[in-house]
Design a protein around this motif. Structure first.
Motif, PDB file in Angstrom:
ATOM      1  N   HIS A  51      -8.136  -9.843  -3.419  1.00  0.00           N
ATOM      2  CA  HIS A  51      -6.721  -9.984  -3.093  1.00  0.00           C
ATOM      3  C   HIS A  51      -6.394  -9.143  -1.877  1.00  0.00           C
ATOM      4  O   HIS A  51      -6.416  -7.899  -1.930  1.00  0.00           O
ATOM      5  CB  HIS A  51      -5.844  -9.555  -4.269  1.00  0.00           C
ATOM      6  CG  HIS A  51      -5.916 -10.501  -5.440  1.00  0.00           C
ATOM      7  ND1 HIS A  51      -6.841 -10.366  -6.461  1.00  0.00           N
ATOM      8  CD2 HIS A  51      -5.201 -11.608  -5.715  1.00  0.00           C
ATOM      9  CE1 HIS A  51      -6.682 -11.338  -7.330  1.00  0.00           C
ATOM     10  NE2 HIS A  51      -5.698 -12.122  -6.902  1.00  0.00           N
ATOM     11  N   GLY A  52      -6.113  -9.812  -0.761  1.00  0.00           N
ATOM     12  CA  GLY A  52      -5.786  -9.074   0.445  1.00  0.00           C
ATOM     13  C   GLY A  52      -4.298  -8.849   0.599  1.00  0.00           C
ATOM     14  O   GLY A  52      -3.855  -8.167   1.528  1.00  0.00           O
ATOM     15  N   GLY A  53      -3.480  -9.422  -0.306  1.00  0.00           N
ATOM     16  CA  GLY A  53      -2.029  -9.242  -0.225  1.00  0.00           C
ATOM     17  C   GLY A  53      -1.325 -10.292  -1.074  1.00  0.00           C
ATOM     18  O   GLY A  53      -1.948 -11.041  -1.832  1.00  0.00           O
ATOM     19  N   TYR A  54       0.000 -10.356  -0.881  1.00  0.00           N
ATOM     20  CA  TYR A  54       0.826 -11.289  -1.660  1.00  0.00           C
ATOM     21  C   TYR A  54       1.922 -11.854  -0.771  1.00  0.00           C
ATOM     22  O   TYR A  54       2.436 -11.136   0.103  1.00  0.00           O
ATOM     23  CB  TYR A  54       1.461 -10.576  -2.856  1.00  0.00           C
ATOM     24  CG  TYR A  54       0.454  -9.860  -3.735  1.00  0.00           C
ATOM     25  CD1 TYR A  54      -0.187 -10.545  -4.773  1.00  0.00           C
ATOM     26  CD2 TYR A  54       0.147  -8.516  -3.533  1.00  0.00           C
ATOM     27  CE1 TYR A  54      -1.109  -9.897  -5.579  1.00  0.00           C
ATOM     28  CE2 TYR A  54      -0.768  -7.857  -4.327  1.00  0.00           C
ATOM     29  CZ  TYR A  54      -1.394  -8.559  -5.350  1.00  0.00           C
ATOM     30  OH  TYR A  54      -2.308  -7.931  -6.137  1.00  0.00           O
ATOM     31  N   VAL A  55       2.240 -13.099  -1.022  1.00  0.00           N
ATOM     32  CA  VAL A  55       3.330 -13.757  -0.274  1.00  0.00           C
ATOM     33  C   VAL A  55       4.365 -14.245  -1.292  1.00  0.00           C
ATOM     34  O   VAL A  55       4.014 -14.906  -2.275  1.00  0.00           O
ATOM     35  CB  VAL A  55       2.821 -14.947   0.562  1.00  0.00           C
ATOM     36  CG1 VAL A  55       3.984 -15.602   1.312  1.00  0.00           C
ATOM     37  CG2 VAL A  55       1.741 -14.488   1.524  1.00  0.00           C
ATOM     38  N   LEU A  56       5.633 -13.931  -1.033  1.00  0.00           N
ATOM     39  CA  LEU A  56       6.708 -14.297  -1.962  1.00  0.00           C
ATOM     40  C   LEU A  56       7.863 -14.913  -1.183  1.00  0.00           C
ATOM     41  O   LEU A  56       8.232 -14.400  -0.109  1.00  0.00           O
ATOM     42  CB  LEU A  56       7.173 -13.062  -2.736  1.00  0.00           C
ATOM     43  CG  LEU A  56       8.289 -13.265  -3.772  1.00  0.00           C
ATOM     44  CD1 LEU A  56       8.073 -12.334  -4.970  1.00  0.00           C
ATOM     45  CD2 LEU A  56       9.659 -12.989  -3.173  1.00  0.00           C
ATOM     46  N   ALA A  57       8.414 -15.982  -1.724  1.00  0.00           N
ATOM     47  CA  ALA A  57       9.597 -16.629  -1.116  1.00  0.00           C
ATOM     48  C   ALA A  57      10.650 -16.819  -2.195  1.00  0.00           C
ATOM     49  O   ALA A  57      10.326 -17.059  -3.368  1.00  0.00           O
ATOM     50  CB  ALA A  57       9.221 -17.969  -0.499  1.00  0.00           C
ATOM     51  N   PHE A  58      11.925 -16.717  -1.820  1.00  0.00           N
ATOM     52  CA  PHE A  58      12.994 -16.904  -2.801  1.00  0.00           C
ATOM     53  C   PHE A  58      14.234 -17.479  -2.118  1.00  0.00           C
ATOM     54  O   PHE A  58      14.418 -17.367  -0.901  1.00  0.00           O
ATOM     55  CB  PHE A  58      13.327 -15.582  -3.510  1.00  0.00           C
ATOM     56  CG  PHE A  58      13.924 -14.535  -2.612  1.00  0.00           C
ATOM     57  CD1 PHE A  58      15.310 -14.401  -2.498  1.00  0.00           C
ATOM     58  CD2 PHE A  58      13.105 -13.678  -1.872  1.00  0.00           C
ATOM     59  CE1 PHE A  58      15.839 -13.428  -1.682  1.00  0.00           C
ATOM     60  CE2 PHE A  58      13.647 -12.721  -1.045  1.00  0.00           C
ATOM     61  CZ  PHE A  58      15.024 -12.581  -0.934  1.00  0.00           C
TER      62      PHE A  58
END
Length: 478
Positions: free
Chosen positions: A153-160
């Protein structure tokens, strides 16, 4: 609510309104689900686009020069209005946001629970609030960024996107639909009113015509608008009924007039001669002669009353009972001839009888048909030229019996033929030969045949007058 027009209008309007409400509810639910689905699909598309782009970098760090263009691209990749995106590194710290470098989200940390869900299930989608990250109720979608080198896991992407924004979009589309639907509803109600008014117009007219009937105006009719539906059929039936009522009223007036005329003459004679005898105007030696006239006029009144009672009885006959009775038609014709035997002898007439060898059984009331046979034979003997022959025949064809009575004598004009079966009708020649008749014999014949739903015909030409009537043959007994 007594108006058919109002009832039909309210019924049609209620049906349209109910259909509109059902459709509106269904459309609102479908539109809401579609709006939410579209919003979630947009969030997913944006997240997947960024995730693919960043997957080639492990432990994404915006401070590294090669990632500057990635941070700039984060803002431009958000294609849907009111959407927000943020990127966190492998420790869950937000390092980039679509709102820019001054975004308050930078430095915030994804919760351990959120990172666990992303690591375990590969995505997160929900309508929720995330303290520090998403302060208001929003539709959220997140994915981990997996390194293409080692799968870590190199990171996380979140949209809202805020739920209130989604509801605003849904409300805007629903308002537009409501505006169109209300316009359609108004048009439907107006059309329903016009249609109901058009449908009720003949009924209102029929009511008005019926009111005129109640006041004695039998000439009124409902206007025929050329409709070919049930209303058109009702209009035609109503006018046919009106014609029948008018004809019946004319016949009633004619009947009253004829009865008054037939009663007036003998009663005047009886009253005048009786008064003459009582006051001595008529001398004693002539009183016997005038008493005979009074007796003859009294018998004439008796015959008239008896004939009228016969007409009433024949008109009230039940066809359901008549059609089930079988009788010997040949025997009826023979009895009819015996009944007029004296008149045939007095006028020196011959008789030509054509009857089958075997009995012919027909359906009907035997006494009534006997009356028909007697009246026709009596009529033929009465108006036949002395010394000629009265012809009587009986034939069978296609399940029906045909009885013909023919005599030779003066021809009846076509104008007279059309009136021959009317009440109290006497042709000129009948008045010269039939001083005792009351003009109901042939009317009784017609009444009996109508009660049996059978036919009677008459023709007069070439010095021959012929009557013919039909009867249904009875089934042969096995």
């Amino acid at each position: 609510m007594n108006s058919v027009y109002l009832k039909n209008t309210l019924l049609l309007a209620s049906m349209v309104l109910l259909s509109f409400l059902v459709f509106l509810l269904s459309f609102a639910i479908i539109l809401r689900n579609h709006t939410i689905s579209e919003k979630q699909a947009g969030l997913r598309a944006n997240v997947e686009s960024v995730t693919v782009m960043y997957s080639s970098f492990a432990n994404f760090d915006p401070n590294r020069p090669e990632h500057y263009d990635m941070v700039d691209h984060l803002t431009s990749i958000v294609t849907l209005p009111h959407n927000r995106m943020m990127v966190a590194n492998s420790r869950g710290i937000v390092v980039a946001c679509s709102e820019g470098d001054d975004c308050p989200h930078i430095g915030q940390v994804f919760s351990d629970e959120l990172r666990y869900v992303l690591s375990t299930y590969g995505e997160y989608a929900d309508l929720a609030i995330m303290t520090g990250l998403v302060p208001e109720t929003s539709y959220i979608y997140a994915q981990p960024v997996l390194s293409t080198y080692d799968g870590t896991h190199g990171g996380y992407v979140l949209a809202f996107s805020g739920a209130d924004v989604v509801m605003e979009e849904w409300g805007a589309m629903l308002s537009l639909f409501l505006l169109v639907a209300v316009a359609v509803l108004i048009m439907a109600v107006v059309i329903a009113m016009v249609v109901a008014r058009h449908q009720a117009a003949p009924l209102r007219e029929m009511s008005a015509v019926a009111g005129k009937f109640a006041h004695g105006d039998f000439s009124a009719r409902v206007k025929d608008r050329g409709r070919i539906d049930e209303i058109g059929e009702l209009t035609a039936a109503f006018n046919a009924m009106a014609d029948s009522i008018e004809q019946s009223e004319d016949m009633r007036r004619e009947f009253v007039g004829n009865v008054s005329h037939e009663l007036k003459t003998p009663m005047t004679s009886i009253t005048g001669f009786a008064d003459g005898i009582l006051d001595g105007t008529i001398p004693p030696e002539k009183q016997g002669e005038y008493l005979q006239i009074i007796a003859a006029e009294t018998r004439r009144l008796s015959r008239l009353v008896r004939r009228m009672l016969e007409v009433s009885r024949f008109q009230s006959m039940d066809i359901r009972e008549l059609s089930t009775q079988a009788f010997d038609l040949t025997e009826v014709l023979r009895r009819g001839l015996l009944g007029v035997e004296q008149k045939i002898t007095d006028r020196n007439l011959g008789v030509e009888l054509e009857l089958p060898d075997d009995s012919v059984w027909a359906l009907g009331d035997e006494d009534s048909i006997t009356q028909v046979a007697y009246n026709l034979l009596d009529n033929a003997a009465k108006f036949a030229t002395p010394g000629t022959t009265v012809h009587v025949s009986l034939s069978q064809k296609s399940g029906r019996a045909f009885v013909t009575v023919r005599n030779e004598g003066a021809v009846i004009s076509q104008e007279e033929l059309s009136l021959l079966f009317n009440r109290f009708h006497k042709s000129d020649k009948s008045r010269s030969h039939d001083k005792e008749g009351v003009g109901l014999g042939l009317y009784i014949v017609k009444t009996i045949m109508n009660a049996h739903h059978e036919d009677i015909y008459v023709r007069s030409e070439g010095g021959v007058t012929e009557f013919m009537f039909t009867l249904t043959l009875a089934p042969r007994k096995k």
